[in-house]
Motif scaffolding. Structure first.
Motif, PDB file in Angstrom:
ATOM      1  N   VAL A 196       0.664  -1.406  -0.058  1.00 47.60           N
ATOM      2  CA  VAL A 196      -0.182   0.109   0.116  1.00 47.60           C
ATOM      3  C   VAL A 196       0.919   1.181  -0.115  1.00 47.60           C
ATOM      4  O   VAL A 196       1.710   1.261   0.791  1.00 47.60           O
ATOM      5  N   THR A 197       0.361   2.377  -0.840  1.00 49.00           N
ATOM      6  CA  THR A 197       1.512   3.025  -1.126  1.00 49.00           C
ATOM      7  C   THR A 197       0.296   4.021  -1.142  1.00 49.00           C
ATOM      8  O   THR A 197      -0.336   4.392  -2.320  1.00 49.00           O
ATOM      9  N   SER A 198       0.746   5.501  -0.757  1.00 49.09           N
ATOM     10  CA  SER A 198       0.153   6.901  -0.793  1.00 49.09           C
ATOM     11  C   SER A 198       0.584   7.655  -1.835  1.00 49.09           C
ATOM     12  O   SER A 198       1.470   7.748  -1.961  1.00 49.09           O
ATOM     13  N   ALA A 199       0.100   8.522  -1.933  1.00 52.89           N
ATOM     14  CA  ALA A 199       0.193   9.673  -3.375  1.00 52.89           C
ATOM     15  C   ALA A 199       1.147  10.270  -2.773  1.00 52.89           C
ATOM     16  O   ALA A 199       1.368  10.733  -1.483  1.00 52.89           O
ATOM     17  N   PRO A 200       2.327  10.891  -3.203  1.00 53.07           N
ATOM     18  CA  PRO A 200       3.256  11.565  -3.061  1.00 53.07           C
ATOM     19  C   PRO A 200       2.244  13.108  -2.869  1.00 53.07           C
ATOM     20  O   PRO A 200       1.872  13.211  -3.739  1.00 53.07           O
ATOM     21  N   GLU A 201       2.743  13.667  -1.626  1.00 58.40           N
ATOM     22  CA  GLU A 201       2.029  14.960  -1.866  1.00 58.40           C
ATOM     23  C   GLU A 201       2.391  16.879  -2.175  1.00 58.40           C
ATOM     24  O   GLU A 201       1.465  16.965  -2.947  1.00 58.40           O
ATOM     25  N   ASP A 202       3.842  16.155  -2.964  1.00 60.09           N
ATOM     26  CA  ASP A 202       4.324  17.107  -3.987  1.00 60.09           C
ATOM     27  C   ASP A 202       4.056  17.067  -5.532  1.00 60.09           C
ATOM     28  O   ASP A 202       4.355  18.302  -5.976  1.00 60.09           O
ATOM     29  N   GLY A 203       3.296  16.228  -5.708  1.00 54.32           N
ATOM     30  CA  GLY A 203       2.960  15.885  -6.753  1.00 54.32           C
ATOM     31  C   GLY A 203       2.427  14.566  -7.544  1.00 54.32           C
ATOM     32  O   GLY A 203       1.683  14.171  -6.377  1.00 54.32           O
ATOM     33  N   ARG A 249      -3.146  12.825  -6.153  1.00 52.86           N
ATOM     34  CA  ARG A 249      -3.824  12.269  -7.864  1.00 52.86           C
ATOM     35  C   ARG A 249      -2.490  11.658  -8.704  1.00 52.86           C
ATOM     36  O   ARG A 249      -1.652  11.567  -8.004  1.00 52.86           O
ATOM     37  N   VAL A 250      -3.267  10.916 -10.088  1.00 48.76           N
ATOM     38  CA  VAL A 250      -2.431  10.301 -10.524  1.00 48.76           C
ATOM     39  C   VAL A 250      -2.529  10.174 -11.970  1.00 48.76           C
ATOM     40  O   VAL A 250      -3.092  10.522 -13.013  1.00 48.76           O
ATOM     41  N   ARG A 251      -1.211  11.248 -12.544  1.00 46.99           N
ATOM     42  CA  ARG A 251      -1.355  11.273 -13.438  1.00 46.99           C
ATOM     43  C   ARG A 251      -0.471   9.581 -14.663  1.00 46.99           C
ATOM     44  O   ARG A 251       0.439   9.456 -14.045  1.00 46.99           O
ATOM     45  N   ALA A 252      -1.221   9.663 -16.107  1.00 43.97           N
ATOM     46  CA  ALA A 252      -1.612   8.453 -17.219  1.00 43.97           C
ATOM     47  C   ALA A 252      -0.793   9.002 -17.909  1.00 43.97           C
ATOM     48  O   ALA A 252      -1.029   9.281 -18.050  1.00 43.97           O
ATOM     49  N   ARG A 253      -0.030   8.320 -18.478  1.00 46.33           N
ATOM     50  CA  ARG A 253       0.410   7.976 -19.928  1.00 46.33           C
ATOM     51  C   ARG A 253      -0.274   7.665 -20.804  1.00 46.33           C
ATOM     52  O   ARG A 253      -1.479   6.826 -20.721  1.00 46.33           O
ATOM     53  N   ALA A 254      -1.146   8.411 -21.926  1.00 47.07           N
ATOM     54  CA  ALA A 254      -2.068   8.038 -22.386  1.00 47.07           C
ATOM     55  C   ALA A 254      -1.369   8.458 -23.769  1.00 47.07           C
ATOM     56  O   ALA A 254      -1.327   9.738 -24.075  1.00 47.07           O
ATOM     57  N   ARG A 255      -1.306   8.391 -24.990  1.00 46.58           N
ATOM     58  CA  ARG A 255      -1.171   8.659 -26.339  1.00 46.58           C
ATOM     59  C   ARG A 255      -2.259   9.040 -27.377  1.00 46.58           C
ATOM     60  O   ARG A 255      -2.775  10.079 -27.114  1.00 46.58           O
ATOM     61  N   ARG A 256      -3.551   9.083 -27.039  1.00 46.10           N
ATOM     62  CA  ARG A 256      -4.820   9.635 -27.233  1.00 46.10           C
ATOM     63  C   ARG A 256      -5.896   9.000 -26.370  1.00 46.10           C
ATOM     64  O   ARG A 256      -5.912   8.023 -25.575  1.00 46.10           O
ATOM     65  N   GLY A 257      -6.994  10.274 -26.275  1.00 47.41           N
ATOM     66  CA  GLY A 257      -7.758   9.612 -25.260  1.00 47.41           C
ATOM     67  C   GLY A 257      -8.983   9.674 -25.819  1.00 47.41           C
ATOM     68  O   GLY A 257      -8.079   8.748 -27.230  1.00 47.41           O
TER      69      GLY A 257
END
Ligand SMILES: Cc1cc2nc3c(=O)[nH]c(=O)nc-3n(C[C@H](O)[C@H](O)[C@H](O)COP(=O)(O)OP(=O)(O)OC[C@H]3O[C@@H](n4cnc5c(N)ncnc54)[C@H](O)[C@@H]3O)c2cc1C
Length: 167
Positions: free
Chosen positions: A7-14, A119-127
């Protein structure tokens, strides 16, 4: 909680940067994390519940299941533990106790936000195509005389997120 779940929590700085954000750490999401990892993608699993396993872990961990391939009988807890263990070599990030509430485009990526501010930033080529930008719907081919029914055309929207690493 399954003992193997890192279990990992999201970093607070980004935001947490991954190839693929998966909402729901039930059996579907857990297996998805395994398979995405197998295909070379990093993943983050976001779930409102405090532990992985979805309905299985939260509603019937002690029930014996008889309809899991290659397992004549196993409990819901064992199923979840196996799914977590199967995904573990690919080190999915777990954001548990977090409800996904927003999804916004960030250039070629997507940022998924939760009710607790992660926040989770997901890599995507196209939505997914915006309204009016997708191709016309495909029609099913006519049935073949005497043969099995023709398969339905794929309903997958074009351009769903793909990582450059997927090849
Ligand atoms: C009592 C009971 C007995 C069952 N017995 C069997 C059985 O014997 N055999 C069988 O094959 N199936 C059985 N099922 C059905 C099986 O549990 C489901 O098919 C299975 O759990 C579906 O898995 P899933 O990962 O798709 O969804 P779920 O298990 O529902 O998991 C979805 C997860 O997504 C999370 N989520 C949803 N929206 C968000 C959001 N916005 N943000 C964050 N998290 C979110 C939820 O918290 C949840 O953890 C049973 C179901 C019940 C209720």
């Amino acid at each position: 909680m399954a003992p193997e779940a890192p279990v990992t929590s999201a970093p607070e700085d980004g935001p947490t940067d991954v190839d693929l954000a998966i909402v729901g750490a039930g059996p579907t999401g857990l297996y998805g994390a395994y398979y995405a990892g197998f295909r070379g993608l990093s993943t983050a699993l976001v779930d409102a519940l405090p532990e992985p396993g979805g309905q299985v872990a939260s509603m019937y961990p002690e029930k014996l299941l008889y309809d899991i391939a290659a397992h004549p009988a196993l409990t819901g807890r064992e199923l979840v533990d196996n799914l977590v263990r199967q995904a573990a070599p690919f080190e999915p990030r777990y954001l548990l106790g977090e409800t996904a509430t927003t999804l916004v485009a960030d250039g070629p990526r997507w940022i998924l936000g939760t009710d607790r501010g992660a926040r989770v930033r997901a890599r995507a080529r196209r939505g997914a195509p915006r309204r009016g930008q997708g191709p016309p719907p495909r029609r099913a081919p006519p049935p073949r005389a005497g043969g099995p029914p023709a398969p339905e055309p794929s309903s997958s929207p074009p351009g769903w997120a793909r990582s450059p690493r997927a090849g």
